[in-house]
Design an enzyme around this catalytic site. Structure first.
Site, PDB file in Angstrom:
ATOM      1  N   ASP A  62       9.913  12.953 -37.384  1.00  0.00           N
ATOM      2  CA  ASP A  62      10.075  14.027 -38.611  1.00  0.00           C
ATOM      3  C   ASP A  62       8.693  14.823 -38.751  1.00  0.00           C
ATOM      4  O   ASP A  62       8.703  15.593 -39.782  1.00  0.00           O
ATOM      5  CB  ASP A  62      10.277  12.901 -39.779  1.00  0.00           C
ATOM      6  CG  ASP A  62       9.205  12.086 -40.383  1.00  0.00           C
ATOM      7  OD1 ASP A  62       8.279  11.901 -39.383  1.00  0.00           O
ATOM      8  OD2 ASP A  62       9.437  11.517 -41.245  1.00  0.00           O
ATOM      9  N   SER A  63       7.844  14.654 -37.714  1.00  0.00           N
ATOM     10  CA  SER A  63       6.595  15.594 -37.969  1.00  0.00           C
ATOM     11  C   SER A  63       7.108  17.144 -37.443  1.00  0.00           C
ATOM     12  O   SER A  63       6.483  18.038 -37.782  1.00  0.00           O
ATOM     13  CB  SER A  63       5.649  15.183 -36.380  1.00  0.00           C
ATOM     14  OG  SER A  63       6.432  14.971 -35.441  1.00  0.00           O
ATOM     15  N   ASP A 101      14.190   9.959 -35.712  1.00  0.00           N
ATOM     16  CA  ASP A 101      13.380   9.744 -36.603  1.00  0.00           C
ATOM     17  C   ASP A 101      14.257   9.721 -38.158  1.00  0.00           C
ATOM     18  O   ASP A 101      14.524  10.750 -38.307  1.00  0.00           O
ATOM     19  CB  ASP A 101      11.995  10.493 -36.690  1.00  0.00           C
ATOM     20  CG  ASP A 101      11.022   9.658 -37.335  1.00  0.00           C
ATOM     21  OD1 ASP A 101      10.948   8.507 -37.668  1.00  0.00           O
ATOM     22  OD2 ASP A 101       9.903  10.252 -37.357  1.00  0.00           O
ATOM     23  N   LYS A 130      14.344   5.738 -35.646  1.00  0.00           N
ATOM     24  CA  LYS A 130      12.797   4.922 -35.966  1.00  0.00           C
ATOM     25  C   LYS A 130      12.812   5.097 -37.381  1.00  0.00           C
ATOM     26  O   LYS A 130      13.498   5.779 -38.061  1.00  0.00           O
ATOM     27  CB  LYS A 130      11.846   5.719 -35.573  1.00  0.00           C
ATOM     28  CG  LYS A 130      10.473   5.235 -35.800  1.00  0.00           C
ATOM     29  CD  LYS A 130       9.238   5.931 -35.073  1.00  0.00           C
ATOM     30  CE  LYS A 130       9.012   7.068 -35.577  1.00  0.00           C
ATOM     31  NZ  LYS A 130       8.475   7.231 -37.162  1.00  0.00           N
ATOM     32  N   GLU A 132      10.257   3.966 -40.878  1.00  0.00           N
ATOM     33  CA  GLU A 132       8.987   3.475 -41.120  1.00  0.00           C
ATOM     34  C   GLU A 132       8.871   2.317 -42.171  1.00  0.00           C
ATOM     35  O   GLU A 132       9.812   1.978 -42.810  1.00  0.00           O
ATOM     36  CB  GLU A 132       8.212   4.739 -41.925  1.00  0.00           C
ATOM     37  CG  GLU A 132       8.103   5.989 -41.147  1.00  0.00           C
ATOM     38  CD  GLU A 132       7.371   7.138 -41.920  1.00  0.00           C
ATOM     39  OE1 GLU A 132       7.013   6.781 -43.085  1.00  0.00           O
ATOM     40  OE2 GLU A 132       6.926   8.082 -41.283  1.00  0.00           O
ATOM     41  N   GLU A 199       0.700   3.510 -35.978  1.00  0.00           N
ATOM     42  CA  GLU A 199      -0.076   4.716 -36.263  1.00  0.00           C
ATOM     43  C   GLU A 199      -1.365   4.654 -37.124  1.00  0.00           C
ATOM     44  O   GLU A 199      -1.421   3.883 -38.161  1.00  0.00           O
ATOM     45  CB  GLU A 199       0.692   5.830 -37.007  1.00  0.00           C
ATOM     46  CG  GLU A 199       0.045   7.043 -37.147  1.00  0.00           C
ATOM     47  CD  GLU A 199       1.091   8.162 -37.653  1.00  0.00           C
ATOM     48  OE1 GLU A 199       2.346   7.741 -37.684  1.00  0.00           O
ATOM     49  OE2 GLU A 199       0.572   9.217 -38.079  1.00  0.00           O
TER      50      GLU A 199
END
Ligand code: KIV
Length: 314
Positions: A62-63, A101, A130, A132, A199
């Protein structure tokens, strides 16, 4: 990577069938002590090249929001944005395991999480998602894996929680924060994740987490003690003058792109692009006939008074 998990890249020249890696292949790489290189990907042509380079995992991160779509952070990225780019990456990369993501608020409840993770697999064709969060996401990870969808965890700095965290900074430096991060890592593994991104975590803590987990840790700004590494594509390729401390630019695409764009502009302005090599010509007789030039009224001769007759069939 062992021969059995290193399928041939999908080039036009090779007719050999390409087998896509699975989470079992990633587990085998990890068991064999192979460090795992993951990189973010957002589009078809780059995914093709990354696949040809043999990257075992591509993350449609999602960057995307920051580095491709120009948002300030990851928060505005939608499921539709992610699916659109994930589809392009899946079309480009035929061998890599592709992880989608889950964007902000796409997994707020386990039901919603399973629904959106399912869309990633069914609509975009990725092989894993993915999510978070550590203990706070354990139930969600459990629900998604129970639905048969492999999940990669993500702890430490979690960009979707930037408004809670305050700013981008290393996580887990205090005793309490380090203990919490350890618990998060174990919770994510126990919930069924096949790998965990760490991270912005201090090197010693990341190494300790890696030693305690059976599943691979994939670090970004977490030192060399992780089972693998992930980098954001644009940092790695040098799109910007600035890059985060943890990133190493392996190319300077900013200069390459600027140089190419400036040279192209100069050639167009000077009239030297296109040249003979980039130009297609047709038979002069054909174009002359189409334009109504007969042998008698070619440009070298004078156009008859009154111009080309209007009743001529053009
Ligand atoms: O979105 C992303 O690029 C990521 C990586 C930093 C792991 O989540």
């Amino acid at each position: 990577m062992s021969a059995s998990t290193n399928p041939k890249p999908a080039t036009k020249a090779s007719a050999a069938p390409v087998r896509r890696l699975t989470v079992s292949d990633i587990a085998r790489l990890h068991a064999d002590g192979q460090r795992i290189a993951m990189i973010t990907a957002y589009d078809y042509p780059t995914a093709r090249l990354l696949d040809e380079a043999g990257l075992p995992i591509l993350l449609v991160g999602d960057s995307l929001g920051r580095v491709i779509l120009g948002y300030e952070n990851e928060i505005p990225v939608s499921m539709d944005d992610m699916l659109h780019h994930a589809k392009a990456v899946v079309r480009g990369a035929k061998a890599a395991l592709i992880v989608g993501d889950m964007p902000f608020l796409s997994y707020a409840t386990p039901d919603q999480a399973v629904h959106n993770a399912g869309r990633f697999l069914a609509e975009a064709g990725v092989q894993a998602v993915k999510v978070e969060g550590g203990r706070r996401s354990a139930k969600t990870i459990e629900a998604i894996t129970r639905a048969g969808i492999p999940v990669m965890g993500h702890i430490g700095l979690t960009p979707q929680a930037i408004n809670q965290i305050g700013k981008v900074r290393v996580q887990g430096k205090t005793r309490e924060a380090a203990r919490e991060l350890l618990s998060d890592a174990i919770a994510v593994q126990e919930a069924g994740a096949f790998a965990v991104v760490l991270e912005l975590v201090p090197e010693q803590l990341a190494r300790a987490i890696t030693d305690r987990l059976q599943v691979p840790t994939i670090g970004i700004g977490a030192g060399a003690g992780c089972s693998g590494q992930v980098q954001v594509l644009t940092d790695l390729l040098g799109y910007e003058e600035w890059h985060p401390r943890h990133a190493r630019p392996y190319a300077n695409l900013r200069e390459v792109i600027l140089g190419a764009a400036r040279a192209y502009r100069a050639d167009v302005e000077a009239g030297t692009f296109p040249g003979d090599a980039e130009t297609v010509r047709m038979d002069d007789d054909v174009i002359n006939e189409v334009l109504g030039y007969s042998v008698l009224d070619r440009p070298s001769r004078s156009i008859p008074a009154g111009g080309i007759p209007l009743d001529r069939d053009l």
